[in-house]
Design a protein around this motif. Structure first.
Motif, short mmCIF file in Angstrom:
data_model
loop_
_atom_site.label_atom_id
_atom_site.label_comp_id
_atom_site.label_asym_id
_atom_site.label_seq_id
_atom_site.Cartn_x
_atom_site.Cartn_y
_atom_site.Cartn_z
N SER A 3 42.09 49.02 42.06
CA SER A 3 43.41 48.45 41.78
C SER A 3 44.37 48.72 42.93
O SER A 3 45.16 47.86 43.32
CB SER A 3 43.98 49.02 40.48
N ASP A 110 33.28 37.72 33.96
CA ASP A 110 34.27 38.80 33.91
C ASP A 110 34.70 39.05 32.47
O ASP A 110 34.91 38.10 31.71
CB ASP A 110 35.50 38.46 34.75
N THR A 111 34.87 40.32 32.11
CA THR A 111 35.31 40.67 30.75
C THR A 111 36.44 41.69 30.83
O THR A 111 36.24 42.88 30.55
CB THR A 111 34.15 41.24 29.92
N PRO A 112 37.66 41.25 31.19
CA PRO A 112 38.80 42.18 31.27
C PRO A 112 39.08 42.81 29.90
O PRO A 112 38.86 42.20 28.86
CB PRO A 112 39.96 41.27 31.70
N SER A 113 39.59 44.03 29.93
CA SER A 113 39.96 44.72 28.69
C SER A 113 41.21 44.05 28.10
O SER A 113 41.91 43.30 28.78
CB SER A 113 40.26 46.19 28.98
N PRO A 114 41.51 44.32 26.82
CA PRO A 114 42.72 43.74 26.21
C PRO A 114 43.99 44.07 26.99
O PRO A 114 44.85 43.21 27.16
CB PRO A 114 42.73 44.38 24.81
N TRP A 115 44.12 45.31 27.46
CA TRP A 115 45.31 45.69 28.22
C TRP A 115 45.37 44.94 29.55
O TRP A 115 46.44 44.58 30.03
CB TRP A 115 45.35 47.19 28.46
N ALA A 116 44.20 44.73 30.14
CA ALA A 116 44.16 43.98 31.40
C ALA A 116 44.61 42.54 31.18
O ALA A 116 45.34 41.97 32.00
CB ALA A 116 42.76 44.01 31.99
N TRP A 117 44.20 41.96 30.05
CA TRP A 117 44.63 40.59 29.72
C TRP A 117 46.15 40.53 29.55
O TRP A 117 46.80 39.61 30.04
CB TRP A 117 43.95 40.10 28.44
N GLU A 227 36.18 43.28 39.14
CA GLU A 227 36.26 41.95 38.55
C GLU A 227 37.23 41.10 39.35
O GLU A 227 38.38 41.49 39.57
CB GLU A 227 36.70 42.04 37.08
#
Length: 274
Positions: A3, A110-117, A227
């Motif tokens: 990041s 890609d499968t971002p986490s809920p917080w990432a979304w 990702e």
């Protein structure tokens, strides 16, 4: 860590774009692109030559050509928009190209986490709000159109850079610059002009080119090891840097909605990083 690399790429991109915008007010935007890309090609070619024992031609060539074409188109349109419009407005519109690699990244697995979304949504809303004055119709539509084309070019370039960097970030950057510079040299030969650039301007253009090159490299490393959807959003926060520099250096006026957009973009970045 990834990041931070993506955020660092946005900081370098934003700084490079600000000074490129200033240069594009003195010289034709296509000349600024040609000189900065050409000088950066010399730098990256020297690095490739030093590391020639690691050169392979598997996986990256086609992606680098596609990234070079998309990136060159985006830069020409972006610098043209910067030279004709308000820097703090044009840059956020171009940054919306981040939607392209996000969609393609998720489609590719890609499968971002809920917080990432949540963070990505907040960041994208932030850069959209930062472009508020353009949406009111108070400026010429030409910079808006150019910035929109630049957004598409940048989005495709980010995705292609990510794909190529999974094999070799350095060689993908070299291929990108070789592609764009080859086309721009042909254009220069056809119009028989180098844009009127003087030797005194070359060091500044070299720094701009190296800044863009470094930002691409940082992004390629970050996205290829994580990702692409998340890295693309963090890397596309460069308008925040451009906006701050435009406000501090040339006293460009920003509205409240733009300041709110900057705050949201930064908040989104924090959520993604967490």
């Amino acid at each position: 860590m990834l990041s931070l690399l993506a955020l660092a790429s946005s900081a370098v991109w934003g700084t490079s774009d600000f000074f490129a915008g200033l240069a594009s007010r003195r010289r034709p935007p296509v000349a600024v692109v040609g000189w900065t890309q050409g000088l950066a090609l010399l730098v990256v070619s020297a690095i490739v030559l030093v590391r020639r024992d690691t050169v392979t031609f598997e996986g990256w060539p086609l992606w680098s050509v596609a990234a070079g074409l998309a990136g060159m188109t985006g830069l020409v349109c972006f610098y043209s928009a910067l030279s004709a419009g308000t820097m703090g407005v044009v840059a956020p519109i171009a940054a919306l190209g981040v939607v392209v690699p996000v969609v393609l990244g998720v489609a590719g697995g890609d499968t971002p986490s809920p917080w990432a979304w949540v963070g990505m949504l907040v960041a994208i809303i932030g850069v959209t709000l930062a472009s508020g004055p353009e949406l009111t119709g108070e400026v010429s539509p030409r910079p808006v159109v150019l910035a929109s084309v630049a957004a598409l070019g940048f989005g495709l370039a980010l995705y292609c850079l990510d794909r190529g960097a999974r094999e070799s970030a350095l060689l993908t950057l070299w291929g990108m610059r070789l592609t764009s510079v080859s086309i721009l040299v042909v254009v220069a030969l056809l119009v028989r002009s180098t844009g009127g650039v003087t030797p005194r301007e070359v060091p500044g253009l070299l720094l701009i080119g190296c800044g863009d090159l470094g930002a691409n490299f940082l992004f390629g490393i970050a996205s290829s090891r994580g990702e692409v959807s998340i890295a693309s959003v963090l890397g596309s926060l460069y308008p925040v840097v451009t906006i701050v520099l435009a406000r501090v250096v040339i006293k460009e006026r920003l509205r409240r909605v733009q300041r709110a957009g900057v705050a949201l973009a930064l908040g989104g970045a924090v959520l993604i990083a967490l």
